[in-house]
Design an enzyme around this catalytic site. Structure first.
Site, PDB file in Angstrom:
ATOM      1  N   LYS A  31       0.844  -1.206   0.000  1.00 13.91           N
ATOM      2  CA  LYS A  31       0.000   0.000   0.000  1.00 13.91           C
ATOM      3  C   LYS A  31       0.876   1.251   0.000  1.00 13.91           C
ATOM      4  O   LYS A  31       2.082   1.179   0.291  1.00 13.91           O
ATOM      5  CB  LYS A  31      -0.923  -0.029   1.221  1.00 13.91           C
ATOM      6  CG  LYS A  31      -0.199   0.018   2.556  1.00 13.91           C
ATOM      7  CD  LYS A  31      -1.135  -0.332   3.718  1.00 13.91           C
ATOM      8  CE  LYS A  31      -0.394  -0.272   5.038  1.00 13.91           C
ATOM      9  NZ  LYS A  31      -1.211  -0.808   6.149  1.00 13.91           N
ATOM     10  N   TYR A 236      16.325  30.843   7.801  1.00 18.04           N
ATOM     11  CA  TYR A 236      15.120  31.523   8.298  1.00 18.04           C
ATOM     12  C   TYR A 236      15.188  31.735   9.801  1.00 18.04           C
ATOM     13  O   TYR A 236      15.583  30.834  10.551  1.00 18.04           O
ATOM     14  CB  TYR A 236      13.875  30.695   7.980  1.00 18.04           C
ATOM     15  CG  TYR A 236      13.422  30.794   6.550  1.00 18.04           C
ATOM     16  CD1 TYR A 236      13.070  32.018   5.985  1.00 18.04           C
ATOM     17  CD2 TYR A 236      13.334  29.654   5.754  1.00 18.04           C
ATOM     18  CE1 TYR A 236      12.641  32.096   4.665  1.00 18.04           C
ATOM     19  CE2 TYR A 236      12.900  29.725   4.440  1.00 18.04           C
ATOM     20  CZ  TYR A 236      12.555  30.960   3.897  1.00 18.04           C
ATOM     21  OH  TYR A 236      12.140  31.039   2.611  1.00 18.04           O
TER      22      TYR A 236
HETATM   23  C1  LIG Z   1      -0.515  -1.807   6.850  1.00 18.57           C
HETATM   24  C2  LIG Z   1      -1.132  -3.118   7.136  1.00 18.57           C
HETATM   25  C3  LIG Z   1      -0.349  -4.280   7.181  1.00 18.57           C
HETATM   26  C4  LIG Z   1       1.157  -4.249   7.172  1.00 18.57           C
HETATM   27  O1  LIG Z   1       1.579  -3.777   8.428  1.00 18.57           O
HETATM   28  P1  LIG Z   1       3.130  -3.635   8.813  1.00 18.57           P
HETATM   29  O2  LIG Z   1       3.099  -3.225  10.232  1.00 18.57           O
HETATM   30  O3  LIG Z   1       3.662  -2.557   7.912  1.00 18.57           O
HETATM   31  O4  LIG Z   1       3.775  -4.929   8.564  1.00 18.57           O
HETATM   32  C5  LIG Z   1      -0.998  -5.499   7.306  1.00 18.57           C
HETATM   33  N1  LIG Z   1      -2.336  -5.568   7.400  1.00 18.57           N
HETATM   34  C6  LIG Z   1      -3.125  -4.469   7.390  1.00 18.57           C
HETATM   35  C7  LIG Z   1      -4.592  -4.617   7.532  1.00 18.57           C
HETATM   36  C8  LIG Z   1      -2.549  -3.203   7.282  1.00 18.57           C
HETATM   37  O5  LIG Z   1      -3.325  -2.115   7.301  1.00 18.57           O
END
Ligand SMILES: *Cc1c(COP(=O)(O)O)cnc(C)c1O
Length: 339
Positions: A31, A236
């Site tokens: 993702k 800045y």
């Molecule tokens: C983001 C996510 C993962 C992966 O989690 P990590 O902590 O990055 O390994 C797995 N399952 C779901 C539902 C997630 O939202």
């Protein structure tokens, strides 16, 4: 120079996490553009390493990687079936009765999975909702029944045990692959593994997978250097003033590239020339960072901000965040090289 993404390291991290759960299949969470590293490059590399089950947050992310993966790769959409979404070639993880009935009405033979809420109260069917649709849902042959742990990065947290018990109770007798563990859950041990594990951040070199191989290095080109006299200020707000004759380098990156202004607040952020640390001075601007390079024998062409000395989690600590946020904030302006 720029952002270097070590694809063999991602593949090695996937294999190492898969080996921690030998009785389960290992998927891969890609993702948010594979945590900022480029899903179109990362997903096929994980397929080549052996992953067949991919997870994205949004259908649009799934559509981006679908053409880069062979037919036998399953792409699960964690947000499920949102109104009006095209799910061709994707598998929504249905999160509510509303999503379930929408999906079955619109794609009666389309593949689907189910996300259950085992206590996190973020996404997924609550126990009562699940009970109400369970037999109809299972009759449709879900590809996966999953839930997510809220506190897996804290092994002693009591939620791990209570979520495990809730997930077991809700999936008792279910004849479909079950999944509970992300990176943290894999490290909690075999009770949490079920049929499929879903590592994300550990693939990309982040905690809680402390044994991960580092995946990203980031070097910033120096645009200009100058000599600054004692009493002169930099940047800045004139927030840094030279106490000695100093040499200041200005590098090409800033908060618009994911290097939060808050990183420099405590004055602990370093940029690196090989093994030598150079303190960031003054404020981080939108596109520029100033660095005290007085103690370097020669001024190099670039300075590293993510390297073997200072990884994503070390940088994250400086601004009170987590490696996940540093990775997913990495800017689109860096020159990207994939090893
Ligand atoms: C983001 C996510 C993962 C992966 O989690 P990590 O902590 O990055 O390994 C797995 N399952 C779901 C539902 C997630 O939202």
């Amino acid at each position: 120079m720029g952002l270097i993404i070590d694809i063999p390291a991602i593949q090695a991290n996937w294999k190492a996490l898969a080996d921690r759960a030998p009785e389960a299949r290992a998927g891969a969470v890609v993702k948010a553009d594979a945590y900022g590293l480029g899903a179109e490059r990362v997903a096929p590399a994980l397929y080549a390493a052996g992953a067949r089950d991919f997870f994205v947050a949004l259908a649009s992310e799934g559509r981006v990687i679908r053409p880069h993966l062979p037919e036998d790769a399953q792409i699960f959409v964690l947000s499920g079936h949102m109104d009006g979404e095209d799910l061709t070639g994707l598998i929504p993880l249905l999160n509510s009765p509303e999503q379930f009935f929408r999906d079955r009405a619109l794609r009666p033979r389309g593949p689907f999975g189910l996300q259950l809420d085992s206590g996190m109260n973020r996404l997924g069917l609550e126990p009562g909702e699940w009970a109400a649709i369970r037999s109809e849902a299972l009759a449709g042959g879900p590809r996966l029944v999953m839930s997510h742990l809220a506190c897996a990065d804290e092994p002693e947290h009591e939620a791990n045990g209570s979520q495990l018990a809730a997930f077991r109770a809700m999936t008792e007798g279910v004849d479909a692959p079950r999944s509970l563990a992300a990176t943290g859950g894999i490290l909690l041990g075999p009770d949490f593994h079920f049929d499929l594990v879903r590592p994300g951040v550990g693939l990309y070199g982040g905690l809680p997978f402390a044994d991960a191989r580092p995946v990203v290095t980031l070097s910033l080109p120096i645009i200009q250097t100058r000599d600054v006299k004692p009493g002169e200020s930099v940047g800045y707000g004139y927030s840094w003033t030279a106490q000695r004759p100093s040499r200041v380098a200005t590098v090409a990156a800033g908060y618009a590239d994911g290097l939060a202004r808050a990183l420099a607040r405590q004055g602990e952020l370093k940029l690196w020339s090989g093994d030598r640390a150079c303190p960031v001075i003054g404020r981080i601007s939108m596109d520029l960072i100033t660095v005290d390079v007085t103690d370097l024998p020669d001024v190099p062409a670039e300075l590293a901000i993510l390297n073997a000395h200072q990884g994503v989690d070390a940088v994250a600590d400086l601004s009170g965040t987590i490696g996940y946020e540093i990775l997913t904030s990495l800017g689109r302006r860096y020159k990207r090289t994939y090893l």
